[in-house]
Design an enzyme around this catalytic site. Sequence first.
Site, mmCIF file in Angstrom:
data_model
loop_
_atom_site.group_PDB
_atom_site.id
_atom_site.type_symbol
_atom_site.label_atom_id
_atom_site.label_comp_id
_atom_site.label_asym_id
_atom_site.label_seq_id
_atom_site.Cartn_x
_atom_site.Cartn_y
_atom_site.Cartn_z
ATOM 1 N N GLU A 2 -18.888 40.470 26.913
ATOM 2 C CA GLU A 2 -19.009 41.920 27.124
ATOM 3 C C GLU A 2 -20.440 42.293 26.793
ATOM 4 O O GLU A 2 -20.837 42.210 25.623
ATOM 5 C CB GLU A 2 -18.088 42.679 26.163
ATOM 6 C CG GLU A 2 -16.631 42.601 26.481
ATOM 7 C CD GLU A 2 -16.295 43.253 27.796
ATOM 8 O OE1 GLU A 2 -15.280 42.861 28.383
ATOM 9 O OE2 GLU A 2 -17.055 44.129 28.259
ATOM 10 N N CYS A 35 -21.994 50.576 24.326
ATOM 11 C CA CYS A 35 -22.218 49.907 25.617
ATOM 12 C C CYS A 35 -21.932 50.899 26.732
ATOM 13 O O CYS A 35 -22.479 50.788 27.821
ATOM 14 C CB CYS A 35 -21.279 48.726 25.799
ATOM 15 S SG CYS A 35 -21.131 47.728 24.358
HETATM 16 C C1 UN1 Z 1 -18.584 49.782 23.165
HETATM 17 O O1 UN1 Z 1 -19.352 50.656 23.521
HETATM 18 O O2 UN1 Z 1 -18.979 48.642 22.907
HETATM 19 O O3 UN1 Z 1 -14.925 53.787 25.383
HETATM 20 C C2 UN1 Z 1 -17.136 50.025 22.992
HETATM 21 C C3 UN1 Z 1 -15.582 53.799 24.349
HETATM 22 C C4 UN1 Z 1 -15.000 53.181 23.103
HETATM 23 C C5 UN1 Z 1 -15.316 51.732 23.034
HETATM 24 C C6 UN1 Z 1 -16.770 51.451 23.268
HETATM 25 N N1 UN1 Z 1 -13.580 53.389 23.069
HETATM 26 O O4 UN1 Z 1 -16.702 54.287 24.296
#
Ligand code: UN1
Length: 511
Positions: free
Chosen positions: A266, A300
């Site tokens: 990821e 992310c």
């Molecule tokens: C991440 O940004 O690595 O949807 C995870 C979201 C969170 C998870 C993010 N529930 O932003």
Amino acid sequence: MAKTATQREREYAGLRAAREYKNYINGRWVASSSGKTFENRNPADSEDLIGTFQESNADDLHAAVDAAHHAFNPWRLTPAPRRGEFLYRVGEVLRRDKEKIAREMTREMGKVLAETRGDVQEAIDMAYLMAGEGRRLFGVTTPSELPNKFNMAVRMPLGVAGLITPWNFPIAIPAWKSMAALICGNTVVIKPASLTPLSVIMLAEAFEEAGLPAGVFNVVTGGGREVGEPMLKHPKIAVISFTGSTEVGREISVACAPQFKHVHLEMGGKNIIMVMEDADLDLAVDGALWGAFGTAGQRCTAASRIVVHRKVHDQFVEKLAARTRKLRVGNGLDPNVDMGPNISASQIKTVEKYVKIGKDEGATVVAGGSALTNGPYAKGHFHEPTIFAGVKPDMRIAQEEIFGPVTSIMQCNSVEEAIAIGNGVKYGLSSSIYTRDVNKAFLAMRDMYTGIFYVNAPTIGAEVHLPFGGTKQTGNGHREAGVAGIDVFSEWKSIYVDYSGSLQRAQIDTE
Ligand code: UN1
């Protein structure tokens, strides 16, 4: 103004005193054979020592893998609904301690309390989801092409799972990975990010309290070179699951290839919010503010790009900039704060580097633009929430992941152009559209090549029972969470049972 001693005391009241934390191997808390430890400090306040953690080496990792390997067979043979009950109990412990854990996590990672509560909640959600999955783990039954023959496909665990987890979701992501691995019957070794080891240690404490058998869940803290690399080469680790940068993901992929280790990656994102001319603009501004500056942009899934239809562009920029200037930046434990620090000094350097790049490329800063270094900010890693307008899609600030509180606004003339801009990056994690036109919404839903898509919501906010992950250089074809997460940690076994009493040849005796 510098913080007074009483302010400090109030912020850290009820939190753990700094101490030395150990690795969790084979159900015991043990020191590294290196005899060395490293410090972890609060990103909002460098005077606040969270604790010291084991600076582990390959020997520690090998001990953890041996324990996990030894525990694998009995765990694999424990009925999946029983395995689920352990996870359910972990969920109960996390629910009971949610507030305490969230406060420690804010202190360790920086994001505001509402968000760390959400992080713990995501782990609780995953615990309950995977506990229930213990009574499903559905396979396939399907007719045979031959008479008196039964066909099915079942999932089997892989063995020891090596999990390398990031600092931005310090409990949620370790929970996503470990719980999916465990329900399938694998055992796990986690190497947490060195910037947030305490959160994973708190997760291990929850597993310990839930009575998980020794060796099923292990934690080894330390550096990527010392602990992570030996994981990639260890012949007894069957699958690696990693969340982090695309650059490191590529190295992991290459390192795992010689042994054909399963690898789940990821990685980066350059997510976009598309605001159409018919959008509810205030709703879009709310979403952009949350998407861009939640977690100080260190998700992310952060909305690091926004493309706005030219008819509403100026109005949108003005509204978003005004709201952004009002965001209160500070220690995430302070209830009056909207946005916490960045994780480290080097992350701030990266943000500053990109702000300079943006200016040099000719984009205009319409809010923020600087690191915060004086008074209450002097001992932390703070940066103003920053908006660039006048951004062109090919500028570096619109192409590269910054992982900080910076978003880039572009203009478009149509939904088709917005989609082309949206897809015009090397990543493919998350995207969203604000529109009241169902046709535009469905067009974008179909044509955005991202793993996650939102309508009238920002690019963040994934729920645990749906697949999470992205296309292109965001991932390598896998997803975590939901049933897709189960796929990473299991292998299919197709089973044919012939009860005809005679030799029946597939494809031949079928005529
Ligand atoms: C991440 O940004 O690595 O949807 C995870 C979201 C969170 C998870 C993010 N529930 O932003």
